[in-house]
Structures are given as structure tokens and as C-alpha cells.
Design a protein around this motif. Structure first.
Motif, short mmCIF file in Angstrom:
data_model
loop_
_atom_site.label_atom_id
_atom_site.label_comp_id
_atom_site.label_asym_id
_atom_site.label_seq_id
_atom_site.Cartn_x
_atom_site.Cartn_y
_atom_site.Cartn_z
N GLY C 28 0.79 -1.23 0.00
CA GLY C 28 0.00 0.00 0.00
C GLY C 28 0.82 1.27 0.00
N LEU C 29 2.11 1.16 0.09
CA LEU C 29 2.95 2.37 0.06
C LEU C 29 3.22 2.82 -1.38
N GLU C 30 3.49 4.09 -1.54
CA GLU C 30 3.92 4.61 -2.84
C GLU C 30 5.39 4.23 -3.06
N PRO C 31 5.81 4.05 -4.32
CA PRO C 31 7.23 3.76 -4.55
C PRO C 31 8.13 4.84 -3.94
N ASP C 33 7.68 6.47 -1.25
CA ASP C 33 7.81 6.30 0.20
C ASP C 33 9.01 5.43 0.55
N LEU C 34 9.31 4.49 -0.31
CA LEU C 34 10.40 3.54 -0.03
C LEU C 34 11.78 4.17 -0.20
N MET C 35 11.81 5.39 -0.70
CA MET C 35 13.08 6.12 -0.86
C MET C 35 13.38 7.01 0.34
N LEU C 36 12.41 7.22 1.19
CA LEU C 36 12.54 8.20 2.27
C LEU C 36 13.68 7.87 3.23
N GLN C 37 14.57 8.81 3.42
CA GLN C 37 15.56 8.74 4.51
C GLN C 37 15.52 10.06 5.25
N GLY C 38 14.76 10.07 6.31
CA GLY C 38 14.50 11.34 7.01
C GLY C 38 15.71 11.90 7.73
N MET C 39 16.65 11.04 8.06
CA MET C 39 17.87 11.49 8.76
C MET C 39 18.92 10.41 8.56
N ALA C 40 20.16 10.75 8.92
CA ALA C 40 21.26 9.82 8.66
C ALA C 40 21.09 8.50 9.41
N ASP C 41 20.47 8.54 10.59
CA ASP C 41 20.30 7.31 11.37
C ASP C 41 19.28 6.35 10.77
N SER D 92 16.05 22.33 1.42
CA SER D 92 16.87 21.13 1.58
C SER D 92 16.05 19.90 1.91
N GLU D 93 14.74 20.08 2.15
CA GLU D 93 13.90 18.94 2.52
C GLU D 93 12.91 18.56 1.43
N ARG D 94 13.14 19.06 0.23
CA ARG D 94 12.25 18.69 -0.87
C ARG D 94 12.34 17.19 -1.17
N GLY D 95 13.49 16.62 -0.90
CA GLY D 95 13.66 15.20 -1.18
C GLY D 95 12.94 14.31 -0.19
N LEU D 96 12.35 14.90 0.85
CA LEU D 96 11.61 14.11 1.83
C LEU D 96 10.11 14.11 1.56
N LEU D 97 9.72 14.68 0.42
CA LEU D 97 8.29 14.73 0.09
C LEU D 97 7.92 13.53 -0.77
N SER D 98 7.71 12.40 -0.12
CA SER D 98 7.29 11.23 -0.91
C SER D 98 5.86 11.43 -1.40
N ARG D 99 5.11 12.22 -0.67
CA ARG D 99 3.76 12.58 -1.08
C ARG D 99 3.71 14.06 -1.43
N PRO D 100 2.88 14.51 -2.34
CA PRO D 100 1.99 13.70 -3.15
C PRO D 100 2.76 12.80 -4.11
#
Lengths: 442, 442, 442, 442
Positions: C28-31, C33-41, D92-100
Motif C-alpha cells: 500500500g505504500l507509494e514507490p 515512500d520507499l526512498m525516504l531517509q529522514g535522517m542519517a540514522d 533542503s527537505e524537498r527530497g523528503l516529500l514522498s507525497r503527493p
């Protein structure tokens, strides 16, 4: 950095006076004060005393067999940025040089002074036989060294003000710089004149240094520039006027700001000129070389970044002057009824009482005035060969030109063609702001 | 920080001696040296002299009507980290405090000394009537202040070494700390003994301070700990042994390192102990308080981070000792044939010639020894009330314990239960390394 | 990471189930979404799917001639931190790996699954002849791989929550993790029981894993520890209780905080648990995997740093439990009337209605519980040889232990001896807080 | 940004074509590729598709009752830097927008396209009644929106190249941008002509846009400038020439560099153009939108910072051209025997075979050419009112002007008066270098 036919006798006299003036500046300071490096851009006073000495030893005394040079490591420590000579000690670590101690630096100054005076005497003796190219070169470098030392006299005071400003004790640099013209006049002798405009019709004008007399390399070659009609303010913007900008939300309205300046203002949380102090009851104080003083609404606003000066001008419906506009006006200041050369030894805000009314005689020289011009070479500019070529030429990116000199500038060091330059973020120099306008917008 | 029934007479005598010892430390230094702050973790020598004085004024003289206190701002400047009293001056900006000048700090020291001696005399007079709880508290705080000042004597020297190490001139701290035991012995009087192991069978042991005598709060409560059988090295690891680790690629092999240490080693480009110097012909020199000296392969390796000590131990097939292992061994050092209490006034590497052969008498006290134990409270530990509670208790995360004292530790300040603590990254203290092993791995 | 005599048949079955469960998580996730890396950890979900696959290929299939391995560069990209195999791709740049695309990662998973099932069948066939040391090693590594994949299932959800939390759109992870036990219960079925204390008399206890069954290397060796008498809270601290700490100025009073935590709280401007949201009317919301939800005062407070947990405990007149205290209690939870082993498959806050009153049956497993214990090796711990030795052993500095598992932990992965560990700054895992006290302080 | 009397019919046609061209650019990419943000200066491709759509909705469709606008939060997410409208989402956070998700962005594009076509039809109908000021304004804004979208087409490709360059897999942007003019020609059709010089006698020239046709605000007002005599190179500097600079130690010799550039080069450890790749056997490869390709010594060197371009020019005994010099030459390119207006739709390096010899027809448009001119307003420049005024005017500090367009610039978007601008540190755009000289130095 060309030099006309100096009289070496006059040069030796000026040498003694200028070298002494540097040492006079630290009179009454604590030894610890001379170690202060408040930020990477600033240098300790002791370092300034050593660096200006290094300059003469490096560029004039290397071949002098009689001169007892400093230890070889000092040449790294007190090299500022002349990379062709070798990698300098990191600028940000000048404050960690507790050694050499002050007394050793002062003794070095004496040794260099002695050798320089001997060298100048020899040049003078040789001068009777007519100037050789080599002698001319040496004389020009000596003249450069003196102007360099004068620059560092101003830097020393700027840096000390920055260093003292970091202490909650708010120390005062006790001795006013010039006995009769104190650094800060807590009570202004008169209200500033109403803001008026000097008009210029535009056309082809000359920019840059011409004729005899010392000038830095970046002031030449003189060349023509086409100017559109414009007007320039007849005085600097005052603290009171700047306070009105602040009261109008000037620091909170992005429309007035360059994007880069807006970012800077947020990152550094800037809400007032650098040395204004708010005691909870408003911005009523200013930190100065005389310590904390009441903010004088009639005095020109100082210690602004280019971003702030530019934002103020936009808010005021005006703009900053181009350096060519500034120089054109400074040469023929309409109010002065005379040549710049007659008025070059400007002092800050000197008032003369004429018929009972105080008159501000002079119109330039109080504060370095930000211009709208990025610092770039004049057409035809060529970097001098050798390490001295690094003096000015390698800083010609990401900086803006300031003109006019300040109350911290030593007497005799003001010049209408002088190009000072700083990053648009910098505020620790005595910078101020004068407005300009396109003719069409008036 | 409990204190037994001190004799105030003895206390006053120690007060004078310890206060004087601090000032002796700066003998022969330039005033500029006292301004040095080489990094945020370190403090200028002048600041140490002022801070230790602040401690007495803050915690003992506030109610003293006869005492002439320092200007109120000094209480912010010289507060180190006691936030319950108010926000201290930022630690990283202590090097920017050119004022108060040294002479004003020294005068303040005299005023505080006078008031303290008067106070102690009053307490002594009152003591004849029997100790009141308040008097006991004051005496305990005075004792704490003296131990605090001794800690800062060591810090002053550590910080000065750090500051001098930043200068290409490699200044020497001219006066050896102790006349008869120089800071650095360039030639070791004897080869170290071969590495041997002291064995312990494990079982229930006591950890922490018991009985009379001063100790810091973090050394208590004494409590029982179950120990597995283990062995501990009979001496510190030497420079020569550490050089073998380096020659074997120890700094290049991630398997020896904690992940965090490997990252640190790369970010900081660490390839040797902090003060080793490589002149292009190998690591043959060490920067010390006596300037640059030849590296002695027989001397214990010093100025290591916990990460380096831990990596060395793993490379050597061993590990660092737990603090409970260390304390257990220190109390009953097998080679010493005696109690720790008899040997507490340790000095570094003192050699005694017995029958023509030099013998290293003492086994602890040369260098602070990294342990495998994170710095955490003992079971039942409670932070004392008031600002003094901030002394030790708020640093109990992300640090490791070191034990044993160093050659920079003042005489009389060593103690087998003493818990020193630093970040695993820190190297500017006189830290060294002793190996330990599980019994099963031998 | 030892492994008892697994039935390979059971192993193959679990292999299929666990591998499938990982892929179920991204349903159910968008493709994107699977790229998201919100922070280095944190790591992208796609990276987790690839890395767990890499683990089997790297440690089990390298010798398998029939297996079609991934391109050689993938072994760098999906290596997490095993430096003995080679330098991994920088952790902070995992979010820049748009390739390989998801479908290629999924195809790789299928290939590795096929090879692994073939390998397990061979091991099973071989097992009839009796277990060889090599087979045992392979089975143990396969078991480790499954537990590793379960750890990454929890990490995938933590990291996704972090990634989604960065978007102003507040996306919901649509599918609840477990159909019958939703990730977030917006309405708690009952008020939590009043805070009570379980008491323990102290003495010698055993710590660490004993007997059969999988465990990680850091849970052994089992060993004895001497415990002082103590008490531990019968439930986790709730949102409501934590809100009282905040209302009492807990974040503004330095006395509650470790010095390092106080600095962290200021630098990061932390004023509430990580996912609490303040809409201007107070902290009434919490961001969760189901999007923004009302904050339930009865639910246990979660996503705290160790610094916050430690500060809360101090404010509450208590402290965090040692890990040995926690494990001792967890094994014999007084309220549970049974062994931990019977209750290991805990789920969060499951309520059972008994006689009309909801009863919270289970007391551990809701949230990872911060302990007072730094993460260090047990006595006698030895790092396994080979790259697998990097699994746990190199992280034993500057971290604290958490115990108990969370509602994000896959079923069957809870264990009373399990040692999780994070930096005291970390908050993105499902961490909570239980109080403890010394017996004497009650 | 003034606009002459566009034919709305032509506008609608161009609208469809340009909007479609943006979507064509992502053909064949993986969904994950559209999320890539390799650095703060770059944006994900999906963001570009959304932002250009936002531009039309924000500036043209707000009053349109029939238009179904995006959710209100999208107006923050896809606002780039128009602060007068509201604080944009952090760049710098545009890459964190998996949505829309992409499909939602594409659907939004369709909705906006429909509304825009309807609006343009209405304007066309209204145009029969004569142009109203409001209609003119709308048409001008629509035209601006199209030029804006074309700028983002180039940005999308630049940013994608940057993003792909971060992956060890070195992905190729599969589809060449223009079917007949591939992005990279691995084999140059011919050797470049020998470096020749075009001479100009100086004097008063006009700078800036005049007459009909779209242009950005910063290209006006047209005004006169006094020029000294100069010469400009007849082609761009090639990879081979730049390699000679590198081989001569150009990156190691501070004399060639601005001080700020020298610092940058050291901090970033720059030793070659941004996308050159060294496989251990020298700089023989270049990363491009077609993946890793052999470096063509005859092709113009690209992806240089201003600092590198400036240093190369100084090393070569030349300098960069002023923008007024560049524009003057571009209008009357001596070799072209024709007006710029005839050659504005330049394509890169197109060779025509004439009598068996390949001839490079065109001389500008291959790469953006760094000039010696800081980006500042023309005399008389005024920022347009409203948010659109932020388009260009607030970036006029600390940047340098580039001229000419590049092979990534969409057809029809080249213009001789076009002023592009970037920080002197930037290298991810398709920047190149052309030499100039003072007449006197030839």
C-alpha cells in the motif's frame, strides 16, 4: 601601489611617526588585551604590531646583511596571507600565539626600525646620484609598508572593539584615539542637516587614481565610465533614521532584503546594528571604544553589514551609490566648494560654529560608506609581480566596495579613490550608509 | 564530599599551602600565556585562578558582611557549570576575557584568602564549644574547596600544555612542577619490568570510599560487587609497546576499534597519541611541558583517548580493567606488600636504587588509567542538595572512569577510590593504559 | 548468536514466513515512500528489503555455485556496517540510491529465497547423517539472518514513521501492522492501573541468556551480579504523567538533567516527546503510523530520549532501573504469576475483559524501556570471529540499554534477556520509561 | 518580464508544447529517480513538475472559480522562494516529500493545463475587443510561466545529473534529450578550430534587452556602457586545454586563484571539474546524462565553478569577459556574418560538412559561459511589484553572471541578453569558459 618621487627625508620622518603611532595605540592596555581574537576575521593587537614589522623585514630587509632578522618561524606566524612566500599560520589561531611575548615583539620593532632608517638613509644618499630603478622599487615598497601599517592601525582598533565587545564587563579602550577628536561624541554638537540630494547629470566620467601621490594598485588604472543621471544624499543616514526602519519592521520584512541577506539575518538572529545594546527598555545604548555609551540619534548609524545598508536603502525608496557615483561626487562635493585634495584629512563630525550655528564642514570621512559595487578589478588592472601582488588582487570576489574612510582611519590616509572592501556580512569595521537615487525616480 | 572531623588548624595551614601552590604554578609565565584557551574544553590559567577563588566566595563567603566581594559580573564569568546559581559565561569564550587583568585576579585571591582565614579562625573558636551542624557544613565545604582547587591545579597544567601545543614555537613551561621530580624524564632510569599479571579469584568485594577522610560524593556509598576471576597488568603500557601497535597497522584496522572510535579516528585523522610529533623520520618526539623532548620508549604511553586505549587492549588480546577490578587491586597491590593508604602520595616513576639496581617502587599514580567502566552513580548514590550537587552528579553519561592520578596530580590528592571521568574522545589529560584479562582467557 | 538444534523444517517454514512478513510491510505504500531517509540514522524501506537479503547472500550463499548473486556493487550498497568485508556505502546517502529500483530488489529477494530454501533442504538432508560442525554453523547463521530480518522489520517501521513525520502532509502508513492489534489505539480500553511498586530483596542473581533457544551474542555469557534491594514500577509512565512533568517546567529546570542532556535539549530546542504535536492549543496530538491522532493520556509515553526518561525519573523522585534489575523482574513478574517464557509473545496493551473489568494482562513488551545501564559487554564476552563479530560488539560505547520490546517488534522476537541499545539522544525508536527506586528511598 | 503583444493562439500552442516537454523529460525513469535530491541546491524531478504547475495556479488561477485548486498545503510545499506569499517548505527537505505521489502530481498538471487553456481562450476572445491592461498582465504572466517552466526543464536535467552522480551504479538517463542532438557526443565530429581572437575597438555600446519579445526583468533597462578595447576568444576552452592547466599544477598554485576560491578548492578537495572521473589511470572519463563516457579532449570543458574558470583564465594569461563584452560580441559575432537574432535557437556543437570539411556553425549556446561580472541590477532597474518581483531581483549579491545558454537549455529559450547567475562555487549547471583579453595585453 605606484609611488611618485618621494623625498626620502620626508619618508624617514613619516616612517618614524607612523611606526610610533602604532605603538601609541596600545598605551594603557593590559597585556592580555593584546591577545584578544574575538573571531577568526579579527587579529590580536600584538599580532598587528608584529605583522606590520614582518612586512618591512620580508619585503625590504631580506638582503640586508646587517639586519638581525627574527627567528625563521616568526615569518610564518606573522605572514598574513602571502601564500607565494609560504603557508601562513592559520588566521583563526592567531589568538593562540602567546609567544613571542609583547616585549619581544616590541624589541623586534626597534631592530626593524633601525635597519629601515639605515636603509632609507642609504637610499637618500644614493638618490643624489639620481634614482635607480631598484631604488625606486625599494622606496615604493617602503611607502607601501607605511600605508599598510596605517591600514593595520585601523584594523587594530576595529579588532579590539570586537574583542572587548565579547566581554560582559564591557571594557573601555581608555585613551581616546585623538586627543581633540574623541572616538565617540556622546553629545552631538548639532542636529544633522535635513537630508538633501546632490544631483549629477551623468555622462562620461573618470574613475580611479591619476597623477602623483601614493595609491594602492586596485585604484588604477584610471578609466572612463558612462554614468546615468543620479542623485546622492548630502549626509550619512543617522541612528534615528535607522531606528525608524527597525520600528517599521525592517528586519522582519523579506521584501527589503537580498535573499542571501535574509538568510544571514535569520541564521545570525540579527535585529540591530552590531554594537547596539538593548537593556530591555529598547536600543538605547551603543558599545564603543569608550565602553557603553548612550545611542545618539543624530550620529550616523555604524557597524552595518552591506545587507542591512542595502535593505535600509530599499525601504527608504532609494539605493546605495555605485562606487563611480561616490567618487565622482567626492571629487566635486557640491557643498564643499572645493577639491577633495583640500579636504582629505577629514575627521569625524567636526563642527564649526559660524555665526552662532554649527556647520558640519565636511561630508566624507566619518564612516566607510557601503556602495552598490562588487569589488572587481578596473579595466586593464594587472596584479603586480611577486608576493606583493597578493596585496589586493586576490580578494576580488564576493565582496563589496566601501569608500571614504572613517573616524578610525589615521590622519592622512583618506583618499577619494581609495577602495576598501569587505564581505556583505561583515560589520566590525566602521561602516555606514549614504543613499543614492536614479534621476528618474526623483 | 563528606568530611570527617577536620582540625581547623590543619585546615587553615593546608588552605594557605594549596592556595599558594596554585599561584606558584604560573611563576615564570608571560601574561599572555595565562590567556591561552586552546580549545573549548580547556580554560586559561588566569580563569582557573579566578574560578577557584569564586568557589570559596560563592559557597562560603556570601553571608560574610566583612568580606569585600568581587563585582557581581565576575560571579557569572567565573562560574564554571553551576546552573542552579545562574547561567555561566559560555565555556568556549573564557579565552576572550582579557579583563579582569591578572593583577586584579591576584588581588581578589588575597581578599578571599583573608576572609577565609578569618572564617576558619572563627570556626576553630566555635569548635571549642562543640561542632554545630552548620559549622560542620562550612568545614566540609572548605575542605571541598581545597580539593577543588587541587583538581584545577592539574587542569591548569593540562590546559597550558594544550595551549602551548598549538604554537609552532613549541614553548616550554619553564619551571618543572616539582623540583625533584621533573615533569618529563627524558632518560628513563631503568627499563620497565617485563609485563606481568596480578591475579584475583573474584567473589564479593567492596567498592567505594569507607571510613574517615575526605572523598568526593561520587566515591560513595561503598557497596558490594560480585567479581569474576581476573588478572591485571603489573605496570602501564609503554610508548614502545604502543609504537608496536602502530607499526602493526593498529590505527588502520577497524577490527580493534569501537565503531564510534573508528569514526572519531577518521574524522580527526588521528594516527598517534596526542602529543607525539613526527619530524618526517618517524614518531621520535613528544611535546611536553618542557617543550619538545625525545620520545622515551620505556616511559608509559600517555595522552590517549579511551578509544585508543580500548583498541590497543583488544589488539593485545586483552581488555581494560573494570573500575572495581582496578580499585580492588589498588587496595592490595600484590607487589607493594602493603595498603594503598600507605602509598597514596605517589609520584611518577620514582626510582630508588637498591643494591645498585633501580627499582620502580610504586605502581599507581603515574598516569590516569582508563577503565572499561562508564561513569555512572554507585547504587544508593544521591546528589547533595544545593548547587554543590552539580559538582559530579550531572556528568554521569557518555563518559568513562579513569583511576589512579597522574604526575600532574598535586601531592596528597591521590586516592584509591578516586573516580576521574572524561569523554572517550578526550586526550588532553595525562591518561594512560593498563591491561586486564578474564581469568579464563589466560 | 548461538543456536540450539533447530529443526531445519521449522526453520524453512519460519524463513518463508519472516521473509514474506518484510514484504507485507510495504503493502500500500507509494514507490517514493520507499526512498525516504529522514535522517542519517534512518534508512529507506527499500534499503531494508535489500540489506536483509544481502545478509543471507553475504554470509550463506557466497560458496553456492548455483546461486545467481547480485552485481558486485550491490554488496557495497547494502552492506550496513561490516567493515571487515569492505567499506560500506555511506549511511547518510542511502536515500540517494534510486537504483536498483524496487522491482529489481524484489526480484533479488526471490532469487535469494530460492537459493536459501535449497540450502536449507540440503542441510536437512545432511542432518539425517548427524550434524556436522559446518552444518551447525550454517544453521546458526541462517537463524541469525532471520532474527536480523525481524530487527529490520521494526527498523523499517521506525524509519518510515520518521520519514513521514518530516512531511507537512502527515501521511498515514495506511495498513495497521497487525490486523487485530492496531499500531495505535486511539481510545484506551481502560485507565492504567495506579502506579505500584514491585519489591526485590537484592542479593546474587543471574543475568544473561541460559539454556536453549536463539539469542544474540551480547546476551551472554550468563553471569552473577550482586543486587542491592530495590523496587520497580508495575507499569510504564503514561502520557498524562509525562505531561505533568512538562507542566511543572521539567524541560526548563536544569536540576533534573544530565549536563549533556541539558545541552542536547537546548541545541535541539526539545520541549516535548518526539512526535507530540502542538496545534497552538497545547500538546493534544501525536504523530503515529496512522497519521496524526489525539494524544491518549492513559497510553504509555513513547519516543523519549534517555535524557528525557532520566530527567523525568529524577523529577519523580525515582530513577531508571538497571538492566539487571529489569531482567530480574521480567523473569518473575510478580503480577503475572508465571514465567517470562510463557509470556514472551507479548503484544501491546492487550486488554481482556474479566467480569466486566478490563484487565491489562501483560506488563512488558509495549515499548522498549530505557535502563540506567550503559551498553557494555558482559564479563567474559568475546566477539565472534569473522565479520559477524561486528554485529553487536563494536557498539559498546556511549549507548544505553533498552529492554522489553515494543508494539513494533515482530511476534516471537521478544525475549527477557534481549539487549537493545541506542544513543541517549535517540528518540525515533518506540522507547518508553519505567521507574525504579532504591529500597532505602521508599 | 515584459511581454509584447503575444498572439494568444500561439501562446496556447506553445503552452501545450512546453508543458508536454516537461513530462517528456521523465520518460523511462524509475519513480524513485524522481525523488532524488542530491544536495540542498538541487530539487527532485517530481518537485520540478509540481512547482511549475504551482506557478500557474498561484499567479493566474487564484481567481478562477471553475478551477479545482490543489490542497492548500501544496502551496507551501511547491513554493520555491516567494516569501511574500508565505514561508516556503525548506529547500533542503524537498527530497523528503514522498507525497503527493507522482500520479497525483501528474493529475494536478492536467487540471491546471485545462484551466489555463480555458483562461487563454477567454483572453483570446476578449482580445478581439482590444487588450485591456488586466488581460495584458495575465498574458505577460502566462508567458513568464512558460519561460519559467523552460528554466525548470534545464534545472530538472541538471539536478538529475547531480543525483545520479551520487550513485556508485552510475545510472544513465536513458533517453537523449533531443533525438537528433544527443546530450553527449562521445566522438567529436571534428577538431575544434585553433583558438582565435575577435577584436572590439571599445567605446559606447548598448547593454540589455530592447524591442519586442519576451525577456526577464533583469535584462532591462537597456543602457549605455563605455567599453575599453578588448578581444574575446572565438570558441570555448576545451577539455584538452583544461587538462594542460591541471598537468601544469594549476590546482596546486595559489597564484592563479582568488583567495576565496583557493579556500574553497582546499575545503572541498577539488582537483578536477565536477564530473570528471579518475579510474586510477588518469582523468579519462566523464559522468554524463548518458552515464560514464570517455572524456573527449576536443569538447568544451564543462561543470566548472567560477573560481576554476577564473583561475584557468589567469593561468592562460587572459581573463574572463565582462558580460557587456560578451553581449556585444554575441550580437555581432564576427565569424557568423549575421545577427544573433538569426541564430538564437542554437544547439550544441552542431557540425555541418561543407566541401568535405566540418564547420562548426555556431559559436554560442553550447555551455553557459562564466563572465567576470558580478550579478547586479542594471542602472534604472526596478523590482516589479508583487511576489513576481522576487523572481530575479533578490539574488543580486555574491553571484556571477553566465551567458549564452547550454545544450540542456530548451530550444527557443536562448537569447543574447539572457542573464543567468550562480554562486562562484556552483558547478552542477552546464557551465563553460571563454577567454577574453585587454587590447593592450595582446
Amino acid at each position: 601601489m605606484s609611488s611618485g618621487g618621494q623625498q626620502t627625508t620626508g619618508l624617514a620622518q613619516r616612517f618614524r611617526a607612523i611606526r610610533q603611532a602604532s605603538e601609541d595605540l596600545i598605551h594603557g592596555l593590559e597585556p592580555e588585551d593584546l591577545m584578544l581574537q574575538g573571531m577568526a576575521d579579527a587579529s590580536p593587537a600584538k599580532w598587528h604590531l608584529a605583522h606590520t614589522t614582518w612586512f618591512f623585514e620580508q619585503f625590504l630587509l631580506q638582503q640586508d646583511a646587517q639586519h638581525q632578522a627574527a627567528p625563521v618561524q616568526w615569518h610564518t606566524l606573522f605572514n598574513s596571507y602571502y601564500r607565494t612566500i609560504g603557508a601562513p599560520h592559520p588566521r583563526s589561531e592567531r589568538g593562540l600565539l602567546s609567544r613571542p611575548a609583547l616585549r619581544h615583539v616590541l624589541a623586534w620593532r626597534q631592530r626593524v626600525n633601525g635597519s629601515m632608517e639605515r636603509l632609507m638613509a642609504e637610499l637618500e644618499a644614493g638618490a643624489g646620484l639620481g634614482p635607480s630603478p631598484q631604488n625606486c622599487q625599494l622606496l615604493a615598497t617602503a611607502e607601501l609598508g607605511l600605508n599598510h601599517e596605517q591600514q593595520h592601525q585601523e584594523l587594530l582598533l576595529m579588532d579590539l572593539l570586537d574583542g572587548f565587545s565579547r566581554s560582559p564587563l564591557e571594557p573601555a579602550y581608555a585613551t581616546p584615539v585623538h586627543q581633540d577628536q574623541p572616538v565617540h561624541l556622546s553629545a552631538s554638537p548639532a542636529s544633522p542637516p535635513p537630508l538633501g540630494w546632490w544631483h549629477h547629470p551623468g555622462g562620461l566620467v573618470w574613475l580611479g587614481h591619476q597623477g602623483e601621490g601614493f595609491h594602492f594598485d586596485n585604484e588604477s588604472p584610471a578609466h572612463q565610465v558612462w554614468l546615468e543621471p543620479f542623485a546622492m544624499g548630502n549626509r550619512l543616514v543617522t541612528n534615528g533614521e535607522y531606528a525608524a526602519f527597525m520600528a517599521d519592521g525592517g528586519y522582519q520584512d523579506s521584501r527589503h532584503w537580498m535573499d542571501e541577506g535574509w538568510q544571514w539575518r535569520h541564521d545570525r538572529q540579527v535585529t540591530a546594528p552590531r554594537y547596539w545594546r538593548n537593556d530591555g527598555e529598547g536600543w538605547q545604548w551603543e558599545f564603543t571604544l569608550e565602553g557603553r555609551c548612550p545611542l545618539d540619534p543624530n550620529a550616523p548609524v555604524r557597524h552595518l553589514s552591506w545587507f542591512e545598508a542595502d535593505a535600509y536603502a530599499r525601504w527608504a525608496g532609494a539605493r546605495l551609490p555605485l562606487e563611480v557615483e561616490w567618487e565622482t561626487m567626492a571629487r566635486h562635493a557640491p557643498c564643499c566648494d572645493g577639491q577633495w585634495l583640500d579636504t582629505r584629512h577629514l575627521k569625524p563630525r567636526r563642527a564649526t560654529v559660524v555665526d552662532g550655528s554649527p556647520v558640519v564642514q565636511q561630508v566624507f570621512g566619518d564612516l566607510w560608506e557601503w556602495t552598490a559595487s562588487p569589488y572587481r578589478p578596473y579595466p586593464g588592472f594587472h596584479v603586480p609581480s611577486g608576493a606583493v601582488g597578493e596585496y589586493n588582487g586576490k580578494f576580488m570576489s564576493s565582496q563589496f566596495v566601501l569608500r571614504g574612510g572613517s573616524f578610525l582611519t589615521p590622519a592622512g590616509h583618506h583618499r577619494s579613490t581609495y577602495r576598501n572592501f569587505f564581505s556583505p556580512r561583515s560589520r566590525w569595521m566602521a561602516s555606514g550608509l549614504r543613499l543614492a537615487r536614479d534621476a528618474a525616480s526623483l
